[in-house]
Motif scaffolding. Structure first.
Motif, short mmCIF file in Angstrom:
data_model
loop_
_atom_site.label_atom_id
_atom_site.label_comp_id
_atom_site.label_asym_id
_atom_site.label_seq_id
_atom_site.Cartn_x
_atom_site.Cartn_y
_atom_site.Cartn_z
N GLU A 46 -5.26 -3.06 10.31
CA GLU A 46 -3.92 -3.57 10.07
C GLU A 46 -3.43 -4.44 11.23
O GLU A 46 -2.81 -5.48 11.02
CB GLU A 46 -2.95 -2.40 9.84
CG GLU A 46 -3.27 -1.58 8.60
CD GLU A 46 -2.27 -1.76 7.48
OE1 GLU A 46 -1.40 -2.65 7.61
OE2 GLU A 46 -2.36 -1.04 6.49
N LEU A 102 -2.55 -0.21 3.37
CA LEU A 102 -3.75 -0.94 3.80
C LEU A 102 -4.10 -2.03 2.81
O LEU A 102 -4.45 -3.16 3.20
CB LEU A 102 -4.91 0.05 3.96
CG LEU A 102 -6.21 -0.51 4.53
CD1 LEU A 102 -6.01 -1.03 5.94
CD2 LEU A 102 -7.30 0.56 4.51
N MET A 133 -1.49 -4.97 3.07
CA MET A 133 -1.69 -5.76 4.27
C MET A 133 -2.94 -6.64 4.14
O MET A 133 -2.92 -7.84 4.43
CB MET A 133 -1.84 -4.82 5.47
CG MET A 133 -1.93 -5.52 6.80
SD MET A 133 -0.33 -6.13 7.33
CE MET A 133 -0.76 -6.80 8.93
N GLN A 190 2.96 -8.88 4.59
CA GLN A 190 2.24 -8.31 5.73
C GLN A 190 3.14 -7.34 6.49
O GLN A 190 2.71 -6.24 6.87
CB GLN A 190 1.79 -9.41 6.68
CG GLN A 190 0.47 -10.07 6.33
CD GLN A 190 -0.02 -10.96 7.47
OE1 GLN A 190 0.77 -11.66 8.10
NE2 GLN A 190 -1.30 -10.94 7.71
N LEU A 196 2.49 -3.30 7.20
CA LEU A 196 2.37 -2.73 8.54
C LEU A 196 3.54 -1.79 8.84
O LEU A 196 3.38 -0.81 9.58
CB LEU A 196 2.30 -3.83 9.59
CG LEU A 196 1.95 -3.36 11.01
CD1 LEU A 196 0.61 -2.63 11.02
CD2 LEU A 196 1.92 -4.51 11.99
N GLU A 246 2.39 1.43 7.72
CA GLU A 246 1.11 1.88 8.28
C GLU A 246 1.25 2.77 9.50
O GLU A 246 0.72 3.87 9.54
CB GLU A 246 0.26 0.64 8.64
CG GLU A 246 -0.87 0.89 9.61
CD GLU A 246 -1.93 1.82 9.05
OE1 GLU A 246 -2.60 2.51 9.84
OE2 GLU A 246 -2.07 1.87 7.82
#
Length: 457
Positions: free
Chosen positions: A32, A99, A102, A133, A137, A140
């Motif tokens: 990531e 995941l 991203m 994106q 993240l 994440e």
């Protein structure tokens, strides 16, 4: 009832089950941050010309960094979205989705036509992909941090959290290495025309690896043992009502670490190659040479926070980094490779020491029922100021004063503000995460729910 995960066996320094979780967190986070950092490097090196060719060089860089900042604005949105389902459904499932989001967004950037083919729609679509994106993240880090924190033995939680922070460091270094290899293997024209796209498309392969690893782990024992009825129906509202102070102070604490990392990495790369005239290959090579020191410092800071306490470890790193901040950009402006490398190594070491304990510290600040939302939102709010606005401010300051020296002094002032936030937060080392209680003792030096026998700080 406390959850004991210390009986795992297997991986180096960890157990078999815990080792698999550490690998899953490390690999996923590395991928990531590889994806996320790719854009920062491309923004500094290519995107100004590719997507904003009608602007002056300074304004084109500012525009590219503005799109870069969009992802930081999106990260709290991702923290709220993924945090909700992470606290309601479980940690594992949302990490798989984050995941995928991203990775697919990153690969799509590699397929984006430039301004010459799509006109103004090109930067518009770039903003959209960058927003996706950021959402990915944003979900994440919090989930990966919780995987490790809720699996780890209480007295090794800091060390286990170091795997998470190492993932971010390795992902950034991998992005640097890929861009360096392309710079060495392609001509300038080839790199600008199509070479920069290859690292983005290569993200698909890495995502496949990350999915394979993450699908093989189980839900965390702390979450699995939590009573379903005790889970908050709206974690965000609970966090804002009962833990708003922790979120704001934690976000303020992280502003300096973010700014230090991105100003001396992404912004410095664009400034050195675009305005100081340094060779791109040289700068990438120096950044890559400095990367191992930062990784070792992360491991050291994370591991020793189990012995010294989270706050004490971070306070020491803050003090050193604040003193160092005004020296980085004057050393960069000497244009001497040896001094540039020295500046990057020292900065990497201090950044690693500062951020190493964070992977354990933030999850320890919140109870199980809202831990995902609280930790993720806190982490990503810090990025809005430190990661998004700091490079934009630095670009403007440099344009006004003709030197980046004032940027270092602003960075030091931000560090002082972050220290005040850290001093207002409690020590959490030894916190029993299976106790679904808030940490209330902000006036003292320790968390009120810490287990007995932890180190007295």
């Amino acid at each position: 009832m406390a959850i004991d995960t210390a009986s795992d066996q297997g991986a180096p320094g960890l157990g078999g089950g815990l080792g698999r979780v550490a690998v899953a967190a490390f690999v996923g986070t590395a991928i990531e941050y590889y994806d996320f950092f790719l854009y920062g490097m491309a923004a500094a090196l290519v995107f100004g010309r590719e997507f904003f060719p009608v602007l002056s060089p300074v304004n084109a860089l500012l525009a590219a960094l503005s799109v870069y900042a969009v992802a930081f604005a999106a990260r709290p949105v991702g923290a709220i979205l993924f945090g909700h389902f992470g606290d309601r459904v479980g940690r594992k499932a949302v990490l798989v989705v984050s995941l995928l989001l991203m990775g697919l967004s990153t690969a799509a950037v590699g397929l984006m036509p430039g301004y010459g083919r799509l006109g103004v729609w090109s930067p518009v679509l770039l903003v959209l992909l960058r927003f996706c994106q950021g959402i990915g993240l944003g979900g994440e880090w919090g989930g990966a941090a919780l995987l490790l924190a809720e699996y780890a033995p209480v007295r090794r939680r800091g060390r286990c959290g170091g795997y998470l922070q190492l993932g971010a460091s390795v992902g950034s270094a991998l992005a640097t290495a890929v861009f360096l290899a392309l710079s060495l293997g392609l001509t300038e024209g080839e790199f600008i025309d199509w070479g920069w796209r290859l690292p983005f498309l290569g993200s698909l392969v890495l995502v496949g690896v990350g999915l394979f690893v993450r699908l093989r782990i189980a839900e965390t024992p702390v979450f699995a043992a939590a009573e379903t009825a005790a889970r908050s129906p709206l974690p965000l509202l609970t966090v804002l009502r009962a833990h708003w102070r922790t979120v704001l102070l934690g976000g303020g604490l992280l502003c300096f670490g973010y700014a230090l990392f991105y100003l001396t990495g992404t912004y410095a790369l664009g400034y050195a190659t675009g305005q100081l005239g340094l060779d791109r290959t040289l700068m990438l090579s120096l950044q890559l040479l400095a990367a191992p020191g930062g990784a070792l410092a992360i491991w050291f800071g994370a591991s020793y926070s189990d012995r010294w306490g989270r706050r004490r470890s971070m306070l020491a790193a803050f003090g050193l980094a604040i003193v160092w901040s005004p020296f980085f950009f004057p050393l960069l402006e000497t244009l001497r490779p040896a001094l540039l490398l020295f500046a990057m190594i020292i900065t990497g070491l201090l950044t690693g020491l500062l951020l190493g304990p964070v992977g354990a510290y933030l999850p320890e600040l919140f109870p199980t029922s809202v831990r995902y939302t609280g930790a993720a939102l806190t982490y990503n709010l810090g990025g809005v100021v430190g990661g998004a606005t700091a490079p934009l401010l630095a670009t403007r300051l440099t344009a006004v004063y003709g030197t980046a020296t004032p940027v270092g002094w602003c960075l030091a002032a931000l560090g002082a503000a972050s220290v005040l936030c850290l001093l207002a937060l409690p020590e959490t080392n030894g916190q029993d995460l299976s106790l679904d209680q808030p940490i209330a003792d902000y006036g003292g030096r320790r968390a009120s729910t810490a287990i007995s026998g932890g180190p007295a700080i």
